[in-house]
Enzyme design. Structure first.
Site, PDB file in Angstrom:
ATOM      1  N   GLY A  98      -8.101  23.923 -21.345  1.00  0.00           N
ATOM      2  CA  GLY A  98      -9.275  24.055 -20.487  1.00  0.00           C
ATOM      3  C   GLY A  98     -10.590  23.860 -21.224  1.00  0.00           C
ATOM      4  O   GLY A  98     -11.652  24.172 -20.693  1.00  0.00           O
ATOM      5  N   HIS A 111       2.834  31.365 -20.943  1.00  0.00           N
ATOM      6  CA  HIS A 111       1.561  30.649 -21.012  1.00  0.00           C
ATOM      7  C   HIS A 111       0.559  31.527 -21.762  1.00  0.00           C
ATOM      8  O   HIS A 111       0.568  32.755 -21.622  1.00  0.00           O
ATOM      9  CB  HIS A 111       1.053  30.336 -19.602  1.00  0.00           C
ATOM     10  CG  HIS A 111      -0.096  29.390 -19.605  1.00  0.00           C
ATOM     11  ND1 HIS A 111      -1.375  29.795 -19.925  1.00  0.00           N
ATOM     12  CD2 HIS A 111      -0.165  28.054 -19.388  1.00  0.00           C
ATOM     13  CE1 HIS A 111      -2.183  28.752 -19.885  1.00  0.00           C
ATOM     14  NE2 HIS A 111      -1.470  27.683 -19.553  1.00  0.00           N
ATOM     15  N   ASN A 128       0.208  22.592 -13.609  1.00  0.00           N
ATOM     16  CA  ASN A 128      -0.016  24.038 -13.552  1.00  0.00           C
ATOM     17  C   ASN A 128      -1.356  24.274 -12.866  1.00  0.00           C
ATOM     18  O   ASN A 128      -2.409  24.137 -13.481  1.00  0.00           O
ATOM     19  CB  ASN A 128      -0.024  24.600 -14.985  1.00  0.00           C
ATOM     20  CG  ASN A 128      -0.395  26.059 -15.043  1.00  0.00           C
ATOM     21  OD1 ASN A 128      -0.431  26.750 -14.016  1.00  0.00           O
ATOM     22  ND2 ASN A 128      -0.671  26.558 -16.246  1.00  0.00           N
ATOM     23  N   TRP A 129      -1.281  24.641 -11.587  1.00  0.00           N
ATOM     24  CA  TRP A 129      -2.533  24.803 -10.820  1.00  0.00           C
ATOM     25  C   TRP A 129      -3.278  26.073 -11.205  1.00  0.00           C
ATOM     26  O   TRP A 129      -4.422  26.252 -10.817  1.00  0.00           O
ATOM     27  CB  TRP A 129      -2.216  24.828  -9.321  1.00  0.00           C
ATOM     28  CG  TRP A 129      -2.021  23.465  -8.719  1.00  0.00           C
ATOM     29  CD1 TRP A 129      -1.644  22.326  -9.372  1.00  0.00           C
ATOM     30  CD2 TRP A 129      -2.204  23.120  -7.343  1.00  0.00           C
ATOM     31  NE1 TRP A 129      -1.575  21.273  -8.474  1.00  0.00           N
ATOM     32  CE2 TRP A 129      -1.905  21.740  -7.217  1.00  0.00           C
ATOM     33  CE3 TRP A 129      -2.571  23.821  -6.204  1.00  0.00           C
ATOM     34  CZ2 TRP A 129      -1.983  21.066  -6.000  1.00  0.00           C
ATOM     35  CZ3 TRP A 129      -2.634  23.153  -4.989  1.00  0.00           C
ATOM     36  CH2 TRP A 129      -2.354  21.784  -4.893  1.00  0.00           C
ATOM     37  N   LYS A 130      -2.621  26.975 -11.940  1.00  0.00           N
ATOM     38  CA  LYS A 130      -3.235  28.276 -12.253  1.00  0.00           C
ATOM     39  C   LYS A 130      -3.695  28.923 -10.936  1.00  0.00           C
ATOM     40  O   LYS A 130      -3.054  28.741  -9.918  1.00  0.00           O
ATOM     41  CB  LYS A 130      -4.357  28.103 -13.269  1.00  0.00           C
ATOM     42  CG  LYS A 130      -3.877  27.287 -14.475  1.00  0.00           C
ATOM     43  CD  LYS A 130      -4.826  27.275 -15.621  1.00  0.00           C
ATOM     44  CE  LYS A 130      -4.238  26.428 -16.755  1.00  0.00           C
ATOM     45  NZ  LYS A 130      -5.068  26.455 -17.948  1.00  0.00           N
ATOM     46  N   GLU A 151      -2.378  32.196 -21.201  1.00  0.00           N
ATOM     47  CA  GLU A 151      -3.187  33.068 -20.327  1.00  0.00           C
ATOM     48  C   GLU A 151      -2.400  34.308 -19.915  1.00  0.00           C
ATOM     49  O   GLU A 151      -2.990  35.327 -19.565  1.00  0.00           O
ATOM     50  CB  GLU A 151      -3.671  32.259 -19.109  1.00  0.00           C
ATOM     51  CG  GLU A 151      -4.752  31.268 -19.526  1.00  0.00           C
ATOM     52  CD  GLU A 151      -4.850  30.013 -18.675  1.00  0.00           C
ATOM     53  OE1 GLU A 151      -4.373  30.000 -17.522  1.00  0.00           O
ATOM     54  OE2 GLU A 151      -5.407  29.016 -19.185  1.00  0.00           O
ATOM     55  N   GLY A 169      -3.099  21.173 -16.658  1.00  0.00           N
ATOM     56  CA  GLY A 169      -3.857  22.171 -15.912  1.00  0.00           C
ATOM     57  C   GLY A 169      -4.890  21.517 -15.019  1.00  0.00           C
ATOM     58  O   GLY A 169      -4.580  21.026 -13.929  1.00  0.00           O
ATOM     59  N   GLY A 170      -6.130  21.473 -15.503  1.00  0.00           N
ATOM     60  CA  GLY A 170      -7.245  20.979 -14.688  1.00  0.00           C
ATOM     61  C   GLY A 170      -6.976  19.646 -13.992  1.00  0.00           C
ATOM     62  O   GLY A 170      -7.255  19.495 -12.799  1.00  0.00           O
ATOM     63  N   SER A 208      -5.839  20.055 -22.106  1.00  0.00           N
ATOM     64  CA  SER A 208      -6.833  19.026 -21.790  1.00  0.00           C
ATOM     65  C   SER A 208      -6.255  17.610 -21.730  1.00  0.00           C
ATOM     66  O   SER A 208      -6.917  16.644 -22.107  1.00  0.00           O
ATOM     67  CB  SER A 208      -8.018  19.100 -22.766  1.00  0.00           C
ATOM     68  OG  SER A 208      -8.650  20.371 -22.665  1.00  0.00           O
ATOM     69  N   GLU A 249       1.251  24.139 -26.368  1.00  0.00           N
ATOM     70  CA  GLU A 249      -0.104  24.207 -25.833  1.00  0.00           C
ATOM     71  C   GLU A 249      -1.010  24.933 -26.820  1.00  0.00           C
ATOM     72  O   GLU A 249      -1.089  26.170 -26.799  1.00  0.00           O
ATOM     73  CB  GLU A 249      -0.100  24.960 -24.497  1.00  0.00           C
ATOM     74  CG  GLU A 249       0.724  24.284 -23.425  1.00  0.00           C
ATOM     75  CD  GLU A 249       0.167  24.590 -22.042  1.00  0.00           C
ATOM     76  OE1 GLU A 249      -0.042  23.638 -21.288  1.00  0.00           O
ATOM     77  OE2 GLU A 249      -0.095  25.769 -21.733  1.00  0.00           O
TER      78      GLU A 249
HETATM   79  P1  PGA Z   1      -5.629  22.195 -19.147  1.00  0.00           P
HETATM   80  O1  PGA Z   1      -4.531  23.372 -19.032  1.00  0.00           O
HETATM   81  O2  PGA Z   1      -4.903  20.908 -18.900  1.00  0.00           O
HETATM   82  O3  PGA Z   1      -6.643  22.515 -18.083  1.00  0.00           O
HETATM   83  O4  PGA Z   1      -6.180  22.268 -20.526  1.00  0.00           O
HETATM   84  C1  PGA Z   1      -3.232  23.208 -19.506  1.00  0.00           C
HETATM   85  C2  PGA Z   1      -2.446  24.466 -19.311  1.00  0.00           C
HETATM   86  O5  PGA Z   1      -3.023  25.554 -19.468  1.00  0.00           O
HETATM   87  O6  PGA Z   1      -1.245  24.432 -18.980  1.00  0.00           O
END
Ligand code: PGA
Length: 246
Positions: free
Chosen positions: A169, A91, A13-15, A93, A229-230, A208, A163
């Site tokens: 993050g 998600h 997930n590149w966001k 977010e 994500g990251g 994470s 999640e």
């Molecule tokens: P993260 O994000 O790996 O940067 O914690 C995961 C996600 O939000 O899907």
């Protein structure tokens, strides 16, 4: 991964990150791994470049509506035309920053399945809920809203990602035991609706995940891969995570 009938699954997930340069680097360097379903979910404007390189791609969100006066939104039909096979839905977010309720997320899951795409349905609790011991009730409400809108049939056609919001993050990962406990709960909840679909559904952990902790997380019985994500923005780390899933 102890259940051989479930193929490991890793989604990046590149966001709202990336650039033409990063897309090109991924297209030339990221190797496919036949033992793992790998899905890249970049910002929508980069989807076509990945689809030309024959990656499996997914959207990070979609409108519940088919077309019309929804400025800034993108429909499921458009994502399908762009080559997407998956859509991340619910998600945290989106739930927190864009006020998507359990009911909105449930309608999006229904519309996604109707459009022939596969939802990656995200669930997970905030820190205060974990600290007050309400994790299972919180996640049950998120799952129940989807079952209420879609019926049990959605389980056959979805991927679910656990999640915990406090782990996204933040560099603070759920321990493999904490994650497994919730994954087992999710599978049990789904099994009450359709036991065979629940045994087959891929349950991902997200929050994470990195190249160093992926192995231990993915070794747990009910963790079938990750939503990353990251670390999905770093080719080498993402490749290591995909290997850990296989
Ligand atoms: P993260 O994000 O790996 O940067 O914690 C995961 C996600 O939000 O899907």
């Amino acid at each position: 991964m102890t259940n051989s009938q479930r193929k490991p699954f890793v989604a990046g997930n590149w966001k709202m990150n990336g650039s033409n340069e990063l897309v090109e680097a991924f297209c030339s360097k990221l190797l496919s791994n036949p033992a793992v379903d790998i899905v890249i979910c970049p910002p929508a404007v980069y989807l076509s470049k990945f689809s030309q390189a024959e990656f499996t791609i997914g959207a990070q969100n979609a409108s519940e509506f088919a077309s019309g006066a929804h400025t800034g939104e993108i429909s499921l039909g458009m994502f399908a035309e762009a080559g997407c096979k998956y859509v991340i839905l619910g998600h945290s977010e989106r739930r927190e920053g864009h006020y998507e309720s359990n009911e909105v997320v449930a309608r999006k899951v229904k519309a996604t399945i109707a459009s022939g795409l596969t939802p990656i349905l995200c669930v997970g609790e905030p820190l205060d809920v974990r600290e007050s011991g309400g994790v299972f009730d919180f996640i049950k409400a998120q799952l129940d809203a989807v079952a209420h809108e879609c019926g049990a049939g959605y389980i056959k056609n979805s991927v679910v990602a656990y999640e915990p919001i406090w782990a996204i993050g933040t560099g603070k990962t759920a321990s493999p035991e904490q994650a497994q406990e919730v994954h087992a709960f999710i599978r049990k909840e789904l099994a009450a609706l359709d036991a065979s679909a629940a045994a087959n559904i891929r349950l991902l952990y997200g929050g994470s995940v990195n190249a160093a902790n992926a192995n231990q997380l993915f070794a747990k019985t009910d963790i079938d891969g990750g939503l990353i994500g990251g670390a999905s923005l770093k080719i080498e780390d993402f490749t290591t995570i995909c290997q850990a899933a296989s």
